[in-house]
Design an enzyme around this catalytic site. Structure first.
Site, PDB file in Angstrom:
ATOM      1  N   LYS A  72      -3.089   7.835   3.344  1.00 48.26           N
ATOM      2  CA  LYS A  72      -1.686   7.973   2.927  1.00 48.26           C
ATOM      3  C   LYS A  72      -1.323   9.402   2.514  1.00 48.26           C
ATOM      4  O   LYS A  72      -0.182   9.811   2.665  1.00 48.26           O
ATOM      5  CB  LYS A  72      -1.387   7.024   1.761  1.00 48.26           C
ATOM      6  N   ASP A 108       6.897   1.686   0.026  1.00 50.95           N
ATOM      7  CA  ASP A 108       6.296   0.942  -1.092  1.00 50.95           C
ATOM      8  C   ASP A 108       7.219   0.965  -2.317  1.00 50.95           C
ATOM      9  O   ASP A 108       7.317  -0.033  -3.042  1.00 50.95           O
ATOM     10  CB  ASP A 108       4.942   1.558  -1.483  1.00 50.95           C
TER      11      ASP A 108
END
Ligand code: NAP
Length: 301
Positions: A72, A108
């Site tokens: 990420k 997210d």
């Protein structure tokens, strides 16, 4: 007709629910495409595979990608542009293309907030949250809550990790405010407290807690009996308890919260919402959330 070649970069990825969720979304619309898993080795051995996947995106062979642990952060340097959320969190979970530019986004944060919306209308403006854990998911959660004006306490077993997260958030907020309102801010208002996980019960001595979020994997299958909340300590009265763990759907923490009569949110809600937002980035279509949730739930049973 567009063929949607989608997928997930991560390591390991074989237990991911994302193929079931996204393939169900493609099927619900009857559109051509497939969501695949791309296992990319951990850094520093990720380079050739990562470069090949990014090149496929640029060439239009792949339409869009999700990114998970441990890539990420690593993926940031491969992209042309970051959304404000991705830049602020310092992590990307969704990549899409606008023109000839690869954009890194982080769904997210909004994916976490959406399920919370229906529970927070009753809360006053000075809302206070306690976040357990200070890893990748905690970064998205703390950023999202901070942007919504929540007072935050971060609790982690490694205090320096919690402190680093608190400092980076405070710095970000100072920068944002100095850009919009130069000279009108003070350091004190941005204080984000940190506390060792062993001392979590002390938080309730110094602040009311409206929301507890577990961002650690504690309680995840196959350790379903584990609970991040300390034995013998009451959960905060009236708080909403939000567990990011989605397998099992009802963790030991949520089970205890339910028994105490508290409102609970499980990790599946966030998992579906962050996936739905990614699907919308790639296709421009309203994500079929119910079909996506059904597919994920079937995988979990
Ligand atoms: P991560 O970056 O590895 O961070 C995990 C955090 O939990 C770290 O602060 C870690 O501390 C702490 N931790 C781990 N085991 C612990 C233990 N036994 N006791 C105390 N602290 C512990 O992982 P992540 O990406 O944040 O993911 C965390 C969890 O959230 C996973 O279960 C993941 O599946 C879930 N998640 C769910 C969603 C969703 O959509 N529902 C999205 C993202 C993540 P150390 O650094 O000291 O190990």
């Amino acid at each position: 007709m567009t063929y949607y070649a989608l997928g997930l970069i991560g390591h390991p990825v074989k237990h991911s629910l994302s193929p079931a969720i996204h393939n169900a979304a493609l099927t619900a619309y009857g559109i051509a495409g497939e969501y695949r898993l791309f296992d990319v080795p951990e850094p520093p051995n990720n380079e050739p595979r990562m470069t090949a996947l990014i090149d496929s995106l640029r060439a239009g062979i792949i339409t869009g990608l999700n990114v998970t642990i441990p890539h990420k952060q690593v993926v940031l340097s491969y992209l042309d542009k970051l959304t404000l959320a991705a830049q602020s969190i310092g992590a990307v979970n969704t990549i899409y293309q606008i023109g000839d530019r690869l954009v890194g986004d982080n769904t997210d944060a909004p994916g976490f907030l959406k399920p919370l919306e229906s529970y927070t209308h009753r809360l006053k403006d000075d809302k206070a949250a306690l976040i357990i854990g200070a890893g990748g998911a905690a970064r998205a959660v703390t950023y999202a809550l901070n942007q919504q004006g929540w007072k935050l306490t971060i609790s982690a077993r490694r205090l320096p990790q919690a402190q680093e997260l608190a400092d980076s958030l405070a710095k970000l907020q100072l920068v944002q405010e100095s850009e919009t309102d130069p000279g009108q801010y003070s350091d004190d208002r941005h204080a984000i407290r940190v506390v060792a996980l062993d001392n979590i019960q002390r938080v309730m001595e110094w602040t009311r807690v409206d929301l507890v979020v577990n961002t650690t994997p504690i309680g995840m299958t196959p350790h379903e009996d584990a609970n991040p909340w300390p034995d013998g300590c009451n959960l905060p009265h009236g708080a909403i308890i939000y567990d990011l763990v989605y397998n099992p759907p009802e963790t030991a923490l949520l089970h205890a919260a339910k028994a105490a009569g508290l409102e609970c949110i499980g990790g599946l809600d966030m998992l579906i919402e962050q996936a739905a937002l990614a699907f919308e980035c790639w296709t421009g279509l309203d994500a079929p959330r119910e079909a996506m949730r059904k597919a994920a739930s079937e995988q979990l049973h």
